[in-house]
Design a protein around this motif. Structure first.
Motif, PDB file in Angstrom:
ATOM      1  N   PRO A 198       0.833  -1.217   0.000  1.00 36.02           N
ATOM      2  CA  PRO A 198       0.000   0.000   0.000  1.00 36.02           C
ATOM      3  C   PRO A 198       0.858   1.253   0.000  1.00 36.02           C
ATOM      4  CG  PRO A 198       0.043  -0.982   2.184  1.00 36.02           C
ATOM      5  CD  PRO A 198       0.764  -1.936   1.279  1.00 36.02           C
ATOM      6  N   ARG A 199       1.158   1.741  -1.185  1.00 38.19           N
ATOM      7  CA  ARG A 199       2.102   2.840  -1.316  1.00 38.19           C
ATOM      8  C   ARG A 199       1.596   4.103  -0.619  1.00 38.19           C
ATOM      9  NH1 ARG A 199       4.306   3.131  -7.387  1.00 38.19           N
ATOM     10  NH2 ARG A 199       5.901   4.341  -6.312  1.00 38.19           N
ATOM     11  N   ARG A 200       0.282   4.354  -0.685  1.00 33.21           N
ATOM     12  CA  ARG A 200      -0.241   5.562  -0.049  1.00 33.21           C
ATOM     13  C   ARG A 200      -0.023   5.518   1.454  1.00 33.21           C
ATOM     14  NH1 ARG A 200      -6.191   7.435  -1.555  1.00 33.21           N
ATOM     15  NH2 ARG A 200      -5.064   7.735  -3.524  1.00 33.21           N
ATOM     16  N   ILE A 201      -0.268   4.355   2.063  1.00 32.15           N
ATOM     17  CA  ILE A 201      -0.075   4.218   3.508  1.00 32.15           C
ATOM     18  C   ILE A 201       1.394   4.379   3.869  1.00 32.15           C
ATOM     19  CG2 ILE A 201      -0.250   2.645   5.461  1.00 32.15           C
ATOM     20  CD1 ILE A 201      -2.722   1.431   4.132  1.00 32.15           C
ATOM     21  N   VAL A 202       2.256   3.717   3.088  1.00 37.28           N
ATOM     22  CA  VAL A 202       3.696   3.796   3.361  1.00 37.28           C
ATOM     23  C   VAL A 202       4.175   5.227   3.236  1.00 37.28           C
ATOM     24  CG1 VAL A 202       5.970   3.111   2.544  1.00 37.28           C
ATOM     25  CG2 VAL A 202       4.143   1.417   2.686  1.00 37.28           C
ATOM     26  N   ARG A 203       3.735   5.917   2.180  1.00 36.45           N
ATOM     27  CA  ARG A 203       4.160   7.303   2.003  1.00 36.45           C
ATOM     28  C   ARG A 203       3.608   8.188   3.110  1.00 36.45           C
ATOM     29  NH1 ARG A 203       5.952   9.250  -2.736  1.00 36.45           N
ATOM     30  NH2 ARG A 203       4.594  11.095  -2.639  1.00 36.45           N
ATOM     31  N   GLY A 204       2.392   7.860   3.588  1.00 30.80           N
ATOM     32  CA  GLY A 204       1.832   8.637   4.682  1.00 30.80           C
ATOM     33  C   GLY A 204       2.633   8.492   5.957  1.00 30.80           C
ATOM     34  N   VAL A 205       3.040   7.259   6.252  1.00 31.61           N
ATOM     35  CA  VAL A 205       3.845   7.022   7.454  1.00 31.61           C
ATOM     36  C   VAL A 205       5.189   7.712   7.327  1.00 31.61           C
ATOM     37  CG1 VAL A 205       4.992   5.268   8.832  1.00 31.61           C
ATOM     38  CG2 VAL A 205       2.667   4.865   7.985  1.00 31.61           C
ATOM     39  N   LEU A 206       5.821   7.581   6.171  1.00 31.41           N
ATOM     40  CA  LEU A 206       7.110   8.236   5.967  1.00 31.41           C
ATOM     41  C   LEU A 206       6.977   9.752   6.070  1.00 31.41           C
ATOM     42  CD1 LEU A 206       8.621   6.172   2.990  1.00 31.41           C
ATOM     43  CD2 LEU A 206       9.368   6.182   5.377  1.00 31.41           C
ATOM     44  N   GLY A 207       5.840  10.259   5.594  1.00 29.76           N
ATOM     45  CA  GLY A 207       5.652  11.691   5.611  1.00 29.76           C
ATOM     46  C   GLY A 207       5.579  12.291   6.999  1.00 29.76           C
ATOM     47  N   VAL A 208       5.259  11.456   8.003  1.00 32.04           N
ATOM     48  CA  VAL A 208       5.241  11.949   9.378  1.00 32.04           C
ATOM     49  C   VAL A 208       6.643  12.325   9.838  1.00 32.04           C
ATOM     50  CG1 VAL A 208       4.713  11.341  11.774  1.00 32.04           C
ATOM     51  CG2 VAL A 208       3.170  10.598   9.924  1.00 32.04           C
ATOM     52  N   PHE A 209       7.617  11.601   9.353  1.00 36.60           N
ATOM     53  CA  PHE A 209       8.988  11.780   9.844  1.00 36.60           C
ATOM     54  C   PHE A 209       9.929  12.407   8.812  1.00 36.60           C
ATOM     55  CE2 PHE A 209       7.082   8.056  11.869  1.00 36.60           C
ATOM     56  CZ  PHE A 209       7.185   8.400  13.211  1.00 36.60           C
ATOM     57  N   PHE A 210       9.584  12.302   7.503  1.00 32.31           N
ATOM     58  CA  PHE A 210      10.467  12.788   6.452  1.00 32.31           C
ATOM     59  C   PHE A 210       9.667  13.609   5.447  1.00 32.31           C
ATOM     60  CE2 PHE A 210      12.108   8.716   7.939  1.00 32.31           C
ATOM     61  CZ  PHE A 210      13.416   9.037   8.262  1.00 32.31           C
ATOM     62  N   ALA A 211      10.393  14.377   4.638  1.00 30.84           N
ATOM     63  CA  ALA A 211       9.789  15.077   3.511  1.00 30.84           C
ATOM     64  C   ALA A 211       9.771  14.122   2.326  1.00 30.84           C
ATOM     65  CB  ALA A 211      10.578  16.337   3.175  1.00 30.84           C
ATOM     66  N   VAL A 212       8.605  13.765   1.831  1.00 33.02           N
ATOM     67  CA  VAL A 212       8.495  12.795   0.750  1.00 33.02           C
ATOM     68  C   VAL A 212       8.244  13.510  -0.567  1.00 33.02           C
ATOM     69  CG1 VAL A 212       7.656  10.979   2.260  1.00 33.02           C
ATOM     70  CG2 VAL A 212       6.016  12.474   1.141  1.00 33.02           C
ATOM     71  N   GLY A 213       8.605  12.864  -1.644  1.00 27.44           N
ATOM     72  CA  GLY A 213       8.393  13.399  -2.985  1.00 27.44           C
ATOM     73  C   GLY A 213       8.132  12.256  -3.935  1.00 27.44           C
ATOM     74  N   GLU A 214       8.044  12.572  -5.224  1.00 25.73           N
ATOM     75  CA  GLU A 214       7.817  11.537  -6.211  1.00 25.73           C
ATOM     76  C   GLU A 214       9.108  10.746  -6.430  1.00 25.73           C
ATOM     77  OE1 GLU A 214       5.030  10.565  -7.616  1.00 25.73           O
ATOM     78  OE2 GLU A 214       4.059  12.005  -6.278  1.00 25.73           O
ATOM     79  N   PRO A 215       9.013   9.406  -6.547  1.00 27.51           N
ATOM     80  CA  PRO A 215      10.223   8.606  -6.781  1.00 27.51           C
ATOM     81  C   PRO A 215      10.886   8.994  -8.089  1.00 27.51           C
ATOM     82  CG  PRO A 215       8.350   7.208  -6.199  1.00 27.51           C
ATOM     83  CD  PRO A 215       7.806   8.586  -6.456  1.00 27.51           C
ATOM     84  N   ASP A 216      12.229   9.086  -8.085  1.00 28.35           N
ATOM     85  CA  ASP A 216      12.941   9.371  -9.323  1.00 28.35           C
ATOM     86  C   ASP A 216      13.272   8.067 -10.032  1.00 28.35           C
ATOM     87  OD1 ASP A 216      15.172   8.264  -8.085  1.00 28.35           O
ATOM     88  OD2 ASP A 216      15.846  10.220  -7.353  1.00 28.35           O
ATOM     89  N   GLU A 217      14.014   8.168 -11.098  1.00 30.97           N
ATOM     90  CA  GLU A 217      14.288   6.994 -11.915  1.00 30.97           C
ATOM     91  C   GLU A 217      15.676   6.421 -11.649  1.00 30.97           C
ATOM     92  OE1 GLU A 217      13.691   8.203 -15.892  1.00 30.97           O
ATOM     93  OE2 GLU A 217      11.516   8.273 -15.726  1.00 30.97           O
TER      94      GLU A 217
END
Length: 616
Positions: A198-217
């Motif tokens: 569940p990428r949305r959940i994972v990104r949400g959890v990471l977003g609590v502690f880190f600044a998240v962005g779109e994955p690069d290539e």
């Protein structure tokens, strides 16, 4: 980064700008779907998308294999260093530290490397050579002839750690080279798997502690992820499969075989067909590397196919030289008779001829420690069993705990008194060996069939923690403390458990290292026993004709430990031919207060005192 690996806007469309080492531009479509942009300041030329995915999968598989083998090599080295120098925690800690340092060195040096395909294949082949060769080098360095010179110990220790650095540097080349080979995250195996969580959940959890962005290539994170996964697999497979089944020697050749096969598979898959154009000199170098890979694969496959023969040949040769090295040069001749490995120890029986000793004697080694020789096997077990049994008025009523004694020889002596015996020994395979092989049966007289014997295959420390039984006599027929693996049997916690499971008049008996030969061990051991609650001990030697010159010499040293009663042995009650013949060799019995040495810590499970380990 070399000029061959980059392009610029001035010559982007020219033929010279095409990376001819990797792709045939005639097969490139030039479409947007076949073009990949890199965010590291460079851009690759268009490549066929179908071949691109295939190459990536092979490259990631190679990443996994390299990491798998590299970490397993380091575990082999750590165990070998522990065998030779002791100190498990110290050896593993230094190995891990040196390995991580050398990974960094290799990563830095990789900036000087071009031709990622060619150099990755070479790295695989070099690892296939260096991994097993490093293990054999550690054995060889520690099997130097018995010569002494200033700084020999430090030199041997330093040289024994060189293989760690070699494998680490070669492994450090891996991630940078593979990052150049894995161009695109989209469509990869890991990108496909990424849709499963569940990428949305994972990104949400990471977003609590880190600044998240779109994955690069970038491919770096993918390569690194596979690398770490391979390391995890290497540690687990080595610990649960390779080492228990094959031991150190064959395991390292099996890892070399995996490296060599991976190199050949990588070359065959990546460079088959017409996708690449290689110059004539490059083709010649590739052929040389492939021939070496084929030779390694065949050689290692032959060795792994005969694991028992290989393990016996290497290990017995080393052990023979090591045992001979314990005596002055040229005074000992050692010949192995049998060699076996169990999950817990190596078992070596051998014949030895010593200068000044009459005749040949047969001996038993468990790991690094001498257990018995036929010239003094009876005197040892008479000292361990018959002397303390003679302190009891009614030996048949004595409840005995025998810790160790997997050869059943002590049980044979206890059977003479009709005593009740609980035996606990960790090594079930060694117990079976002692029941089946004539070398042991000639001494134990099938004592494993004794009807008052109850044998438990379990760690003695664990057994003592779980039993409610109390004992009149505890006999410690255990290996010497030559490494960390037996530290717990020489700990305050273990001796405290022994004391707590004694009856009011109970005694503990053990053989000991002599104070004169091993003063540091003696001090640590004495403080350990005293800390556990024992306050008195009765010391004695057994004497025997150890060299066949018809003169008696002092053999093993024993202690009877007590926290209360101080009985005196009555040797006339002993059921032992040895005791009857040599009763007058025993000194007048005298119990002593166990001394306490200032500034010496007792050995504890949680706070080990490594001075208690005997290294000679």
């Amino acid at each position: 980064m070399s000029d061959e690996k980059s392009t610029n806007s001035a010559d982007e469309g020219s033929a010279d700008a095409t990376d001819e080492r990797r792709f045939d531009t005639s097969s490139s479509t030039g479409s947007a779907s076949g073009t990949t942009e890199r965010s590291r300041g460079e851009r690759r030329e268009p490549v066929p998308s179908n071949r691109f995915v295939t190459d990536r999968r092979v490259t990631l598989a190679a990443t996994f294999v390299v990491a798998f083998c590299s970490i397993a090599y380091e575990l082999v080295y750590s165990e070998l260093l522990t065998v030779f120098f002791g100190g498990t925690v110290l050896r593993y800690s230094i190995t891990i530290g040196l390995y991580m340092f050398s990974l960094g060195v290799g990563s830095v040096l990789s900036a000087q490397l071009g031709e990622p395909e060619s150099n990755f294949l070479r790295t695989e082949v070099y690892l296939a050579i260096a991994g097993p060769a490093g293990a054999m080098a550690i054995v060889a360095v520690n099997s130097l002839p018995a010569m002494t010179f200033s700084g020999k110990g430090q030199l041997v220790l330093a040289l024994s750690h060189v293989p760690i650095l070699v494998v680490g540097v070669l492994s450090g080349f891996e991630v940078p080279l593979l990052t150049d080979l894995v161009e695109d995250r989209e469509g990869t195996v890991f990108a496909s798997l990424g849709r499963l969580y569940p990428r949305r959940i994972v990104r949400g959890v990471l977003g609590v502690f880190f600044a998240v962005g779109e994955p690069d290539e970038r491919s770096f994170s993918e390569v690194l992820g596979v690398d770490y996964l391979g390391s995890l697999a290497g540690t687990v497979v080595y610990a649960l499969l390779l080492y228990p089944r094959f031991g150190l020697v064959v395991s390292v050749f099996a890892l070399g075989l995996v490296n060599a096969v991976a190199a050949l598979a990588f070359a065959a898959w990546t460079f088959s067909g017409s996708a690449f154009t290689l110059s004539r000199p490059t083709t010649g170098r590739w052929r040389t590397v492939l021939v070496v890979g084929l030779l390694l694969t065949g050689s290692y496959a032959g060795l792994v196919a005969h694991p028992n023969a290989v393990d016996r040949a290497v290990t017995t040769t080393y052990l023979e030289r090591t045992i001979e090295g314990e005596f002055p040069a040229g005074t000992a001749d050692v010949r192995a008779r049998s060699y076996d490995t169990t999950p817990y120890q190596t078992v070596l029986t051998y014949e030895r001829d010593l200068e000044g000793h009459a005749g040949t004697e047969t001996c038993l080694h468990l790991d690094q420690a001498l257990q018995l020789c036929d010239r003094w096997v009876d005197s040892y077990h008479s000292g361990l069993v018959d002397v303390p049994m003679s302190t009891f008025d009614d030996p048949s009523s004595v409840n005995v705990l025998l810790v160790g004694g997997g050869d059943y020889i002590a049980v044979d002596h206890l059977r003479e008194y009709n005593a009740s015996v609980d035996q606990v020994d960790l090594d079930g395979e060694f117990l079976e060996m002692a029941r089946e092989r004539e070398f042991f049966r000639q001494y134990n007289d099938d004592a494993y069939e004794y009807d008052r014997l109850n044998t438990t295959t379990e760690d003695a420390f664990t057994y003592m923690q779980g039993t409610d039984e109390t004992y009149d006599l505890v006999l410690l027929d255990v290996p010497g403390v030559r490494n960390d693996e037996t530290l717990s049997l020489y700990s305050t916690e273990f001796y405290t458990l022994l004391r707590e499971h004694l009856t009011d008049d109970g005694l503990v008996v053990t053989w000991t290292y002599t104070k004169g030969n091993h003063p540091s061990h003696h001090k640590a051991y004495t403080n350990t026993v005293r800390e556990a609650g024992f306050d008195r001990y009765l010391p004695y030697y057994v004497f025997d004709d150890l060299d066949g010159d018809d003169e008696l010499e002092a053999g093993e040293r024993f202690y009877i430990l007590s926290d209360g009663p101080t009985p005196e042995p009555a040797l006339e009650r002993a059921e032992s031919d040895y005791i009857r013949e040599y009763a007058d060799t025993f000194d007048e019995w005298q119990w002593w207060t166990i001394p306490r040495y200032r500034g010496v810590d007792p050995n504890s499970v949680l706070h080990p005192n490594y001075d208690i380990i005997v290294d000679y």
